[in-house]
Design an enzyme around this catalytic site. Structure first.
Site, PDB file in Angstrom:
ATOM      1  N   GLY B  51       0.837  -1.198   0.000  1.00 56.44           N
ATOM      2  CA  GLY B  51       0.000   0.000   0.000  1.00 56.44           C
ATOM      3  C   GLY B  51       0.870   1.246   0.000  1.00 56.44           C
ATOM      4  N   SER B  52       0.283   2.378  -0.385  1.00 56.08           N
ATOM      5  CA  SER B  52       0.998   3.643  -0.262  1.00 56.08           C
ATOM      6  C   SER B  52       0.813   4.180   1.158  1.00 56.08           C
ATOM      7  CB  SER B  52       0.481   4.648  -1.291  1.00 56.08           C
ATOM      8  OG  SER B  52       0.841   4.203  -2.583  1.00 56.08           O
ATOM      9  N   GLY B  53       1.483   5.281   1.462  1.00 54.47           N
ATOM     10  CA  GLY B  53       1.409   5.845   2.803  1.00 54.47           C
ATOM     11  C   GLY B  53       2.640   5.520   3.638  1.00 54.47           C
ATOM     12  N   HIS B  54       3.579   4.757   3.052  1.00 59.19           N
ATOM     13  CA  HIS B  54       4.794   4.359   3.775  1.00 59.19           C
ATOM     14  C   HIS B  54       6.027   5.070   3.238  1.00 59.19           C
ATOM     15  CE1 HIS B  54       2.228   1.238   5.241  1.00 59.19           C
ATOM     16  NE2 HIS B  54       2.129   0.653   4.066  1.00 59.19           N
ATOM     17  N   LYS B 102       5.909  -8.113   2.364  1.00 60.79           N
ATOM     18  CA  LYS B 102       5.714  -7.968   3.808  1.00 60.79           C
ATOM     19  C   LYS B 102       4.542  -8.848   4.232  1.00 60.79           C
ATOM     20  CE  LYS B 102       5.505  -3.430   3.706  1.00 60.79           C
ATOM     21  NZ  LYS B 102       5.576  -3.505   2.251  1.00 60.79           N
ATOM     22  N   ASP B 107      -1.116  -8.285   1.139  1.00 62.30           N
ATOM     23  CA  ASP B 107       0.099  -8.297   0.327  1.00 62.30           C
ATOM     24  C   ASP B 107       0.420  -9.711  -0.127  1.00 62.30           C
ATOM     25  OD1 ASP B 107       0.308  -5.617   0.707  1.00 62.30           O
ATOM     26  OD2 ASP B 107       2.204  -5.640   1.794  1.00 62.30           O
ATOM     27  N   HIS B 216       0.261   0.746   9.269  1.00 60.99           N
ATOM     28  CA  HIS B 216      -0.954   1.129   8.557  1.00 60.99           C
ATOM     29  C   HIS B 216      -1.873   1.928   9.463  1.00 60.99           C
ATOM     30  CE1 HIS B 216       0.575  -2.472   6.560  1.00 60.99           C
ATOM     31  NE2 HIS B 216       0.167  -1.888   5.463  1.00 60.99           N
TER      32      HIS B 216
END
Ligand code: ADP
Ligand code: ADP
Ligand code: MG
Ligand code: MG
Ligand code: MG
Ligand code: MG
Lengths: 213, 327, 327, 213
Positions: B51-54, B102, B107, B216
């Protein structure tokens, strides 16, 4: 169930998702990462549009599955996509599916979900909804059985509240996952409810609100 | 207060375009959310993502000596199998592709579906699953530990192995070895604010911290009251040390990772205390990374990662990379 | 929620020690808050610094091709003349020292007193004052503009000039040239929380932004209501463009700088929109920096810097540096 | 004023700073960066301790200045340090300083502050306090003049509230700097007040509170 009814079911579900997606996000926020409603709505909006050309039930759910596969992501994406792919395989060559065929398709879908995610009943996942509802339909593949399956699905989703999550993101919370209904179970129960609404005259949508869940 | 995005649907693609134009070595595969090296070498391909946001994960780790492609999902949402497949196809040079995943249900399932599709096309695909978060109990009844900041060490070391020309099996062996020797734990002083909803990812009363967080915006495995930084750091180090059976003469790489909203000044203080504790234990610190490597949007907090080195891992860790976020 | 420091008096020195142990090329001058290169070259010395709380500034810019020393004051407080003098003495190799000073009364006065003391000792000292913040009106009745993130470009380009062996006068000429061609403006979505008091640096009602902020948690020159990101970015770019008389065919370096608590994902989106606006104007972007370069603790917000290049500045900008925070 | 009185003045000031530093930070927070009280307290704590050995007024303020120079930082550091350095120069060789000498020393200090910071009266800086108070002492170098200087200092500090800052950090706020008293003016007024308390029997500390400022 002919192809138009399949489409009606899934369009009805998409419609319902646009009403409840914030609720699903909210549930996911409590024990996950807050995106289940957003994921599902994004996926079904795109995927439902791809069903338009489908000529058979099998084709319709196949196109839907491929659409989900390319849009949902998250844990729920591959699980729902796998579920609809299995229905598609079960219904291959059928112009129309009987309630018996429907039950078989849903049963195959459940098997696919479990194969992909290896969750069992009691793990606080969508399997907790699918398993008893499919059971219901298999033992009574009639309109009555379908209504019952929808009722059972709702109850099973509510019952996930007291469970400790052992699969999916919520499992990291351990005991802190108790006290909130599993979002994927709720979205699954609504899928069963939409199916009953499509096929059974007079069936109505139940209340899915933060108060109830 | 969050930024107001005129078009939230384009948040991830706009972000990726901003990244790519700021880093000449990167390109976006047209029509996808996949970032690839603008020039690929003849070697085993390395693909990671999530996911994005990392950010800077995962696009920031694309470059010579690390990843060949990073697949970006929506904010905190695993990318779809289609997107992962796009990445695999783009980086395969006939020598196969390693997926660095991960350990999250989403994922794992999405990357595995992509691997199956790629294998159907005749591409050799292997995978390594990173599960470094010692906050989560490891048991056969659960899905095991999460993959968090320690994944960056897998990118780096497997990247160096692939870059020097190792075979897919060899790169996988080394990646698995890193995954088996890397241990992390983090805590949060505040939730993050989700750009989609503008809401905090959880409520945290003043004076409390969430201990054992993921990446997250999830709450931690337990809540504690805020203690002086030295105590919090010692708690994390001690847990990591116990779970990794750290011994007196071990040599390690350390990472102090900010979750997004903790000032680098405070991360520096964390680093100081963490190293003091490792000194006490008698562990030798071969390398120490300090900064934001695997974030959770604008969550305040930090994580500590320890990688137990041996001579093979040490020399690969020290190899050159041009990935923009490695330093 | 901020970290609880067991010993707030040691915050800066603990942070510096954490930095130094994470970056093998850096050392702390014993007993001071001065970070120096662990190996100095025979060249003109470059010293910068200021209050702490702006990390990675200034220690992150110490290294081959940039600064030789960074002087750290207390949080948001200029360092003392004694500390600056320590730095000057440490880096002078007989070829003189250039001080890179941000235009704040405190910084200017403390660095100037240090320069006088060093000159008394026979060290050749020159200075450049950076005043890139176009949010502040430039007038002879005031102290002029503040020095903000654009200072990092002065570090880089003057650093490259010194590194290739230029004389003190030549390094100063080039530094002055960069200072004259660099323009910045920023905004805040939230105040920062001061570690000393635990209090926000100002109150900002929901839905409002502070426009034209400095880097010390000060409110901006005015308050606006939150607008979609594209509008905010256009506003900053347009002001910077007007103040720097940007022309269609100009070539620039761009910096999108996070103030400390804005996720890199959102900075990437800012970069995308900023470049789109510069594209519209017809300006060529030679290089674009994206990340945290000059922060204000955990303030949420960002600044945009534009440096007008010419061929001399371009080639110096592109030179190698090993300073940890340049990328 | 002998060396012990100089020390009493500055120790008294340090004591007062430990009571009002949060107030000064608060004022600085409104129009600056919130550290003026912290800076001053940190500086005077260290610098006062360094005066212990001093044998003359000149030596005492010289040691104080050197201490401030190595601890305060910020804008106020070099300004106060310069001020005390100039007093030290004025009082060189004196065993004791008369009220006339005191006035000359303060006048030299003011000149130093203006040389270093190039602020004029009306710029909303400590100069707004120093200038009229020094004026007062010069024209009447008696106990009465000193009391008057302290009163004038207080009023001048309060009067900075309606000024627009043109020097220092607050100047960046432009018109928004109006409405808060300048923190350096307040710390300067308290310095004059402490001087009067040390030298004039019966003089008491005024209230410096957020309500008043
Ligand atoms: N292993 C699994 N088997 C079955 N269902 C699962 C599994 N893991 C997660 N789920 C379902 O997926 C839901 C979460 O989906 P979603 O929020 O869209 O993805 P993510 O958890 O990646 O954010 C859960 O509520 C749960 O019902
Ligand atoms: N140029 C100047 N001349 C005289 N006094 C000044 C000048 N600039 C600032 N000051 C004084 O310094 C005070 C601020 O000191 P302080 O907060 O300690 O430093 P900083 O502004 O660097 O944080 C202001 O309130 C003002 O009275
Ligand atoms: Mg979710
Ligand atoms: Mg998700
Ligand atoms: Mg200050
Ligand atoms: Mg101040």
């Amino acid at each position: 169930m002919n192809v138009e009814q399949v489409k009606a079911w899934l369009h009805g579900y998409q419609q319902r998702l646009s009403e409840v997606h914030e609720l699903l996000d909210e549930l996911d926020n409590r024990i996950g990462d807050g995106d289940h409603g957003t994921n599902m709505l994004r996926g079904f909006q795109v995927a439902c549009a791809q069903m338009t050309e489908a000529a058979t039930p099998s084709e319709a759910v196949h196109k839907l599955a491929m659409g989900l596969l390319s849009t949902v992501g998250g844990a729920s994406g591959p699980l729902y996509a796998t579920a609809f792919l299995r229905m598609s395989q079960t219904w291959r060559e059928m112009e129309e599916v009987s309630l018996k065929d429907l039950s078989d398709g849903l049963n195959a879908a459940l098997a696919g979900i479990q194969q992909r995610g290896s969750a069992n009943v009691g793990d606080k996942t969508m399997v907790d909804v699918w398993a008893p509802s499919v059971e219901c339909m298999l033992s009574d593949p009639t309109e009555h059985g379908l209504l019952e399956a929808s009722r059972v699905a709702r109850q099973a989703a509510l019952n996930t509240r007291q469970l400790v999550a052992r699969r999916g993101r919520a499992s990291y919370l351990g005991d802190r996952s108790v006290g909130t209904c599993d979002p994927g179970s709720v979205s699954s129960a609504i899928l069963f409810e939409c199916l009953a609404i499509t096929l059974v005259e007079g069936m109505e949508a139940g209340p899915w609100t933060a108060q109830v869940l | 207060m969050n930024i107001l995005h005129p078009n939230p649907d384009r948040l991830v693609t706009d972000m990726l375009d901003g990244f790519v134009r700021s880093h000449p070595g990167l390109a976006r595969l047209p029509g996808t959310q996949v970032i690839v090296r603008s020039q690929l070498d003849q070697k085993v391909g390395l693909v990671s993502g999530g996911g994005s946001g990392h950010e800077p994960a995962h696009a920031g780790y694309v470059g010579y000596g690390m990843l060949d492609a990073a697949v970006a999902g929506q904010i905190f949402t695993s990318p779809t199998p289609n997107e992962v497949l796009n990445a695999i196809r783009a980086v395969d040079r006939g020598l196969g592709v390693l997926l660095i995943i991960k350990n999250y249900t989403g994922d794992v399932m999405n990357f595995e579906m992509a691997a199956e599709l790629a294998q159907d096309e005749g591409i050799a695909v292997e995978k390594v699953i990173v599960a470094d978060d010692v906050a989560v109990e490891n048991s056969t009844f659960t899905i095991g530990r999460r993959g968090v900041a320690g994944t960056v060490f897998v990118h780096k070391i497997a990247g160096a192995s692939a870059q020097r020309g190792d075979s897919l099996q060899e790169v996988k062996r080394i990646a698995d070895k890193v995954a088996a020797r890397v241990f992390s734990m983090g805590l949060a002083l505040s939730p993050c604010i989700l750009p989609t909803t503008g809401k905090p990812s959880f409520d945290l009363p003043a004076g409390e911290v969430e201990i054992g967080i993921g990446i997250h915006g999830e709450p931690g495995v337990r809540r504690g009251s805020i203690a002086p930084l030295t105590e919090l750091v010692d708690m994390l180090i001690d847990r990591v040390a116990a779970e990794s059976s750290l011994q007196k003469s071990d040599e390690v790489a350390l990472m102090i990772n900010g979750m997004g909203a903790t000032p680098l000044a405070e991360l520096g203080v964390c680093a100081h205390h963490a190293m003091a504790r490792l000194d006490q234990i008698g562990v030798k610190i071969h390398k120490s990374l300090l900064g934001e490597y695997m974030t959770s949007l604008n969550m305040a907090g930090f994580s500590i990662t320890v990688l137990k080195l041996d001579s093979e891992l040490k020399s690969l860790l020290d190899e050159t990379t041009h990935a923009p976020a490695w330093r």
